[in-house]
Motif scaffolding. Structure first.
Motif, PDB file in Angstrom:
ATOM      1  N   THR A 138      -4.195  -1.108  -7.761  1.00 43.90           N
ATOM      2  CA  THR A 138      -5.488  -0.522  -7.438  1.00 43.90           C
ATOM      3  C   THR A 138      -5.279   0.809  -6.730  1.00 43.90           C
ATOM      4  OG1 THR A 138      -5.681  -1.523  -5.253  1.00 43.90           O
ATOM      5  CG2 THR A 138      -6.418  -2.840  -7.125  1.00 43.90           C
ATOM      6  N   MET A 178       4.570  -8.337 -10.425  1.00 40.28           N
ATOM      7  CA  MET A 178       3.456  -8.649  -9.535  1.00 40.28           C
ATOM      8  C   MET A 178       2.862 -10.001  -9.888  1.00 40.28           C
ATOM      9  SD  MET A 178       1.492  -4.982  -9.194  1.00 40.28           S
ATOM     10  CE  MET A 178       0.271  -5.670  -8.076  1.00 40.28           C
ATOM     11  N   MET A 218      -2.080   2.176  -5.219  1.00 36.10           N
ATOM     12  CA  MET A 218      -1.196   3.352  -5.305  1.00 36.10           C
ATOM     13  C   MET A 218      -1.870   4.587  -4.725  1.00 36.10           C
ATOM     14  SD  MET A 218       1.814   2.708  -6.534  1.00 36.10           S
ATOM     15  CE  MET A 218       2.393   4.325  -7.009  1.00 36.10           C
ATOM     16  N   ASN A 219      -3.113   4.433  -4.331  1.00 41.11           N
ATOM     17  CA  ASN A 219      -3.861   5.579  -3.813  1.00 41.11           C
ATOM     18  C   ASN A 219      -3.764   6.756  -4.777  1.00 41.11           C
ATOM     19  OD1 ASN A 219      -5.412   5.157  -1.395  1.00 41.11           O
ATOM     20  ND2 ASN A 219      -3.508   4.394  -0.523  1.00 41.11           N
ATOM     21  N   ASP A 220      -3.206   7.889  -4.347  1.00 42.88           N
ATOM     22  CA  ASP A 220      -3.146   9.044  -5.244  1.00 42.88           C
ATOM     23  C   ASP A 220      -1.713   9.358  -5.659  1.00 42.88           C
ATOM     24  OD1 ASP A 220      -2.217   9.868  -2.826  1.00 42.88           O
ATOM     25  OD2 ASP A 220      -3.429  11.687  -2.709  1.00 42.88           O
ATOM     26  N   ASN A 221      -0.869   8.314  -5.640  1.00 47.06           N
ATOM     27  CA  ASN A 221       0.553   8.518  -5.938  1.00 47.06           C
ATOM     28  C   ASN A 221       0.895   8.124  -7.370  1.00 47.06           C
ATOM     29  OD1 ASN A 221       1.627   9.132  -3.081  1.00 47.06           O
ATOM     30  ND2 ASN A 221       0.368   7.290  -2.813  1.00 47.06           N
ATOM     31  N   ASP A 222       2.055   8.571  -7.788  1.00 43.82           N
ATOM     32  CA  ASP A 222       2.539   8.260  -9.134  1.00 43.82           C
ATOM     33  C   ASP A 222       3.452   7.039  -9.095  1.00 43.82           C
ATOM     34  OD1 ASP A 222       1.177  10.533  -9.724  1.00 43.82           O
ATOM     35  OD2 ASP A 222       2.908  11.694 -10.407  1.00 43.82           O
ATOM     36  N   GLY A 247      -2.133 -12.746  -7.743  1.00 48.75           N
ATOM     37  CA  GLY A 247      -2.936 -12.458  -6.549  1.00 48.75           C
ATOM     38  C   GLY A 247      -2.435 -11.283  -5.741  1.00 48.75           C
ATOM     39  N   ALA A 248      -1.406 -10.621  -6.231  1.00 45.91           N
ATOM     40  CA  ALA A 248      -0.807  -9.534  -5.445  1.00 45.91           C
ATOM     41  C   ALA A 248      -1.541  -8.226  -5.690  1.00 45.91           C
ATOM     42  CB  ALA A 248       0.664  -9.389  -5.804  1.00 45.91           C
ATOM     43  N   GLU A 249      -1.326  -7.299  -4.770  1.00 50.14           N
ATOM     44  CA  GLU A 249      -1.972  -5.995  -4.891  1.00 50.14           C
ATOM     45  C   GLU A 249      -0.968  -4.889  -4.631  1.00 50.14           C
ATOM     46  OE1 GLU A 249      -5.982  -5.596  -3.013  1.00 50.14           O
ATOM     47  OE2 GLU A 249      -5.527  -7.594  -2.270  1.00 50.14           O
ATOM     48  N   LEU A 250      -1.057  -3.871  -5.431  1.00 54.17           N
ATOM     49  CA  LEU A 250      -0.339  -2.627  -5.187  1.00 54.17           C
ATOM     50  C   LEU A 250      -1.414  -1.566  -5.083  1.00 54.17           C
ATOM     51  CD1 LEU A 250       2.188  -0.867  -4.993  1.00 54.17           C
ATOM     52  CD2 LEU A 250       2.297  -0.836  -7.490  1.00 54.17           C
ATOM     53  N   ILE A 251      -1.673  -1.163  -3.860  1.00 61.29           N
ATOM     54  CA  ILE A 251      -2.829  -0.304  -3.599  1.00 61.29           C
ATOM     55  C   ILE A 251      -2.374   1.144  -3.464  1.00 61.29           C
ATOM     56  CG2 ILE A 251      -4.752   0.143  -2.033  1.00 61.29           C
ATOM     57  CD1 ILE A 251      -4.614  -2.775  -1.192  1.00 61.29           C
ATOM     58  N   THR A 302       0.847  -1.185   0.000  1.00 60.75           N
ATOM     59  CA  THR A 302       0.000   0.000   0.000  1.00 60.75           C
ATOM     60  C   THR A 302       0.885   1.239   0.000  1.00 60.75           C
ATOM     61  OG1 THR A 302      -1.723  -1.134   1.252  1.00 60.75           O
ATOM     62  CG2 THR A 302      -1.788   1.260   1.243  1.00 60.75           C
ATOM     63  N   VAL A 303       0.661   2.080  -0.971  1.00 61.39           N
ATOM     64  CA  VAL A 303       1.361   3.365  -0.979  1.00 61.39           C
ATOM     65  C   VAL A 303       0.400   4.379  -0.377  1.00 61.39           C
ATOM     66  CG1 VAL A 303       2.597   5.056  -2.358  1.00 61.39           C
ATOM     67  CG2 VAL A 303       2.555   2.665  -3.072  1.00 61.39           C
ATOM     68  N   GLN A 304       0.770   4.921   0.758  1.00 66.21           N
ATOM     69  CA  GLN A 304      -0.147   5.788   1.478  1.00 66.21           C
ATOM     70  C   GLN A 304      -0.506   7.021   0.663  1.00 66.21           C
ATOM     71  OE1 GLN A 304      -1.716   5.634   4.690  1.00 66.21           O
ATOM     72  NE2 GLN A 304      -1.285   3.484   4.216  1.00 66.21           N
ATOM     73  N   ALA A 305      -1.775   7.411   0.761  1.00 69.93           N
ATOM     74  CA  ALA A 305      -2.256   8.575   0.032  1.00 69.93           C
ATOM     75  C   ALA A 305      -1.503   9.826   0.469  1.00 69.93           C
ATOM     76  CB  ALA A 305      -3.754   8.750   0.270  1.00 69.93           C
ATOM     77  N   LYS A 338      -7.473  -7.023  -7.720  1.00 68.54           N
ATOM     78  CA  LYS A 338      -6.042  -7.300  -7.606  1.00 68.54           C
ATOM     79  C   LYS A 338      -5.297  -6.391  -8.563  1.00 68.54           C
ATOM     80  CE  LYS A 338      -6.914 -10.662  -4.757  1.00 68.54           C
ATOM     81  NZ  LYS A 338      -6.643 -10.518  -3.315  1.00 68.54           N
ATOM     82  N   GLY A 339      -4.000  -6.569  -8.628  1.00 70.04           N
ATOM     83  CA  GLY A 339      -3.200  -5.744  -9.517  1.00 70.04           C
ATOM     84  C   GLY A 339      -2.902  -4.402  -8.888  1.00 70.04           C
ATOM     85  N   ASN A 373       4.149  10.243  -2.500  1.00 64.78           N
ATOM     86  CA  ASN A 373       4.877   9.000  -2.240  1.00 64.78           C
ATOM     87  C   ASN A 373       5.123   8.245  -3.548  1.00 64.78           C
ATOM     88  OD1 ASN A 373       4.888   9.519   0.544  1.00 64.78           O
ATOM     89  ND2 ASN A 373       2.820   8.667   0.734  1.00 64.78           N
ATOM     90  N   ILE A 374       5.762   8.892  -4.445  1.00 61.91           N
ATOM     91  CA  ILE A 374       5.979   8.304  -5.776  1.00 61.91           C
ATOM     92  C   ILE A 374       6.839   7.051  -5.650  1.00 61.91           C
ATOM     93  CG2 ILE A 374       6.950   8.700  -8.060  1.00 61.91           C
ATOM     94  CD1 ILE A 374       6.383  11.664  -7.655  1.00 61.91           C
ATOM     95  N   LEU A 375       6.356   5.997  -6.236  1.00 61.28           N
ATOM     96  CA  LEU A 375       7.079   4.726  -6.204  1.00 61.28           C
ATOM     97  C   LEU A 375       7.903   4.618  -7.480  1.00 61.28           C
ATOM     98  CD1 LEU A 375       7.600   1.989  -4.864  1.00 61.28           C
ATOM     99  CD2 LEU A 375       5.537   1.127  -5.982  1.00 61.28           C
TER     100      LEU A 375
END
Lengths: 495, 200
Positions: B36, A488, B1-5, A491-495, A472-475, B33-34, A479-481
């Motif tokens: 989001t 991925m 990624m919420n609101d991030n780039d 079943g994985a998630e990048l939220i 999870t990348v916090q809002a 998934k993926g 927080n640019i990744l």
């Protein structure tokens, strides 16, 4: 009470103890339970038990059994458990199986045949043949994997086991007390006993004293089986020799007998089972202090590659242990509801002598704010409900792997420096990343399981989100990744 | 990624776009998934991680002007409104420009399609691509979505350069469409195909 073994310093305390269990951590990966139970607490008579729980997965744990005496008569040369521990340089020992006489040697040696199977480091010492209906034994593979075995036929004398395996360290015993989770004990004779068993990677060595009215009056094998299953969850347990042979030895300094042998003195037995372990240095001051003060630790100041430092039950309030000079350890362990902070400006180097370095947080919320130098791959094992915050700088310039294990939470919030090839792996629980892991873009973030909470911009080499793990990348929008690659699983998630 | 780039220096555009599209939802959906965005899901799905292939866009930095260099082959994702074709974090009349300029273009490289105005991800720029802009028009006005690291003063200019190149190939069409107001477009969407074809 038959406290005739005058050298046992534990006896006075044991004699006055009432329904008391004392838990200590004398060695890395070893927990000692000293239980003095009054009549009616465990069984209808007072009993004194010593139980050692040994983490077979700990890389510093080693096992040793009495070797064959070679061409001499019999199978082994008799030895007290304490002499065995001393001669092997081991730290823990218990007596082995029943035995019979096999003659004497020209220099006073007394030889024995072991009444049952033993294999020591792959060397055959004694075959099956104890003749007991539920004869069994526990084999430990070269990597210390424990397996309960039994003979394919109790009337034969060979080294064939069921299940079939190649014995490496196999200690045979008289009676299988628990087998695959089922109680199989049948003996109801009341005696002192020695037993060994396991659940998963946890080995348990057990002795109960007996024949000492008012102090400890023994147990039956059926009682031992039920107690060890209900109290410790053992899935497999086998009895060894009992009576006057029952002996447990610990060498936290000079080897000493922990229990009260019913003969009044330590018996010279046939074979023994020993454990190598690294001394645990435990913080003993109920207050803040300095790491380098000798009097604040059991066993002296931990400061060497592989040294084990434990911060356990000593404190009753949050305390800070400061590093005013650099120190080195292979294991740091926290286990207290009150917060320990490892502070100061000097560096704590995490350096193992075997395997990986380890920081274990068994309970509570603890902080490491001192600078950390990662020399070896380091496992940060945070148990469920616990939290470990690494607020100081982390220098991993040699590019080792930092592994997050356990269901608990670990927070990384200090400045990071990782060299080429470095990895941060999350295998369980939650990792909160409050700082840029890879300003030099050399560190890979590999998420095998659990959750990773990214709360700052990241410059990473690779991001692998595998299995069903979640990142999870916090809002916040900032927080640019950034990563060289992103992989991925389905079943994985990048939220 | 919420609101991030997101910036992936050597990523596969189809793979990452697939992860974004499979993770997209117009409402809260924890089964996704993926890649989001809870933030997007919580706002009715009006936002998405808008992707471009830097091999086609040629950005030197991301965010533009941030000082953070970006690989020439990077896949870049900006969290923004669907319809924000110029990636300035808001949906304004300027976003019609891309659609105007490229309407009728088919089989656009997905790595640059966002800038062409392909707002429905079908690889073509058609009148339907106005719909997303129409629906989102005004979102982000005065408070554009942007990475908080650095403002993006140079972004529009940089992207504008790319768009200029696109427009040059379709100059006549673009001029005609740029004069169209939203009201005209709302009224004319249904007839735009014919009108566009006649004017082209």
């Amino acid at each position: 009470m038959k406290h005739r073994f005058a050298t046992l310093t534990c006896l006075a305390a044991a004699a006055t103890a009432q329904a008391k269990t004392t838990v200590t951590h004398p060695f890395r990966g070893v927990v000692r339970y000293e239980r003095n139970e009054p009549a009616g607490a465990v069984v209808p008579r007072p009993v004194a038990m010593n139980i050692l729980e040994i983490d077979l997965a700990d890389p510093t744990i080693g096992l040793v059994l009495t070797p064959s005496n070679g061409a001499d008569p019999g199978e082994v040369t008799r030895q007290t458990t304490r002499d065995f521990v001393t001669s092997q340089g081991a730290q823990l020992g218990i007596n082995g199986n029943l035995y019979s006489s096999a003659g004497t040697g020209p220099n006073g040696e007394i030889y024995r045949d072991v009444n049952g199977i033993e294999v020591a480091a792959g060397q055959q010492v004694s075959p099956w043949g104890g003749g007991f209906a539920r004869e069994g034994g526990i084999n430990f593979s070269a990597s210390n994997l424990a397996t309960m075995v039994q003979p394919t036929n109790t009337s034969v004398s060979n080294y064939v086991t069921s299940p079939s395996l190649s014995p490496y360290n196999l200690m045979g015993g008289r009676e299988r007390l628990i087998t695959g989770g089922a109680i199989t004990a049948i003996s109801t004779a009341l005696n002192p006993y020695t037993a060994m068993g396991y659940k998963g990677n946890s080995l348990y060595l057990f002795v109960v004293d007996g024949r000492q009215p008012g102090y400890s009056e023994g147990m039956t094998l059926v009682e031992i089986a039920n107690f060890m299953q209900s109290a410790y969850g053992l899935t497999d347990l086998v009895s060894l020799d009992g009576g006057g042979s029952t002996t447990m030895v610990m060498a936290d300094s000079t080897p000493r007998v922990l229990n009260s042998p019913s003969d009044g003195s330590e018996r010279v037995v046939a074979n023994n089972f020993g454990v190598f372990a690294a001394l645990m240095h435990e913080w003993t001051t109920n207050g803040s202090g300095t790491w380098s003060v000798t009097g604040s630790w059991t066993g002296g100041v931990p400061n060497a590659p592989g040294a084990a430092a434990r911060f356990g039950s000593a404190i009753a309030l949050p305390r800070t242990i400061s590093l005013t000079s650099s120190a080195t350890a292979g294991l740091v362990e926290f286990d207290n509801a009150n917060t320990y902070t490892i502070g100061g400006t000097s560096t704590l180097t995490l350096d193992a002598t075997v395997g990986v370095a380890s920081v274990r947080t068994l309970s509570g919320t603890h902080v490491m704010s001192a600078p950390l130098e990662i020399v070896d791959t380091t496992e940060f094992d945070v148990f469920s409900g616990a939290t470990l915050s690494l607020t100081g700088s982390i220098n991993n310039s040699t590019g080792r792997t930092i592994k997050k294990l356990g269901a608990g939470v670990m927070v990384l919030s200090g400045p990071q420096n990782h060299g080429t090839g470095a990895q941060v792996n999350v295998n369980a629980g939650t990792l909160q990343i409050m700082t840029d892991l890879g300003s030099s873009a050399l560190v890979a973030l590999k998420l095998n399981a659990g959750m990773t909470d990214i709360r700052s911009p990241q410059h990473l080499h690779d991001v692998n989100i595998l299995g069903s793990s979640i990142a999870t990348v916090q809002a916040g929008g900032g927080n640019i990744l950034r990563a060289r690659t992103l992989t991925m699983a389905a079943g994985a998630e990048l939220i | 990624m919420n609101d991030n780039d997101l910036v992936v220096n050597t990523g596969s555009f189809p793979t990452i776009q697939g992860l974004v599209l499979v993770g997209y939802s117009a409402g809260i959906d924890s089964t996704k998934k993926g890649i989001t965005s809870t933030t997007s899901q919580g706002s009715g799905g009006v936002t998405i991680l808008a992707l471009f292939d830097n091999a086609l866009a040629g950005m030197a930095q991301w965010p533009p002007g941030s000082g953070q260099s970006v690989s020439a082959t990077a896949i870049v994702g900006k969290y923004t409104y669907i319809g924000d074709t110029n990636m300035d974090g808001q949906v304004s009349a300027q976003d019609y420009t891309a659609v105007d300029a490229n309407i009728g273009s088919n089989n656009i490289n997905p790595g640059i399609a966002w800038f062409y105005g392909d707002t429905n991800f079908d690889g073509n720029v058609t009148a339907q691509d106005y719909t997303a802009i129409d629906a989102a028009l005004g979102l982000g006005a005065g408070n554009p979505l942007a990475a908080t690291v650095v403002p993006e003063p140079g972004m529009i200019g940089v992207l504008g350069l790319g768009m200029l190149l696109i427009r040059r190939r379709r100059e006549g069409k673009a001029h005609a469409m740029q004069r169209t107001t939203k009201k005209d477009r709302d009224c004319g969407d249904r007839g735009m195909g014919a009108g566009d074809g006649a004017g082209g």
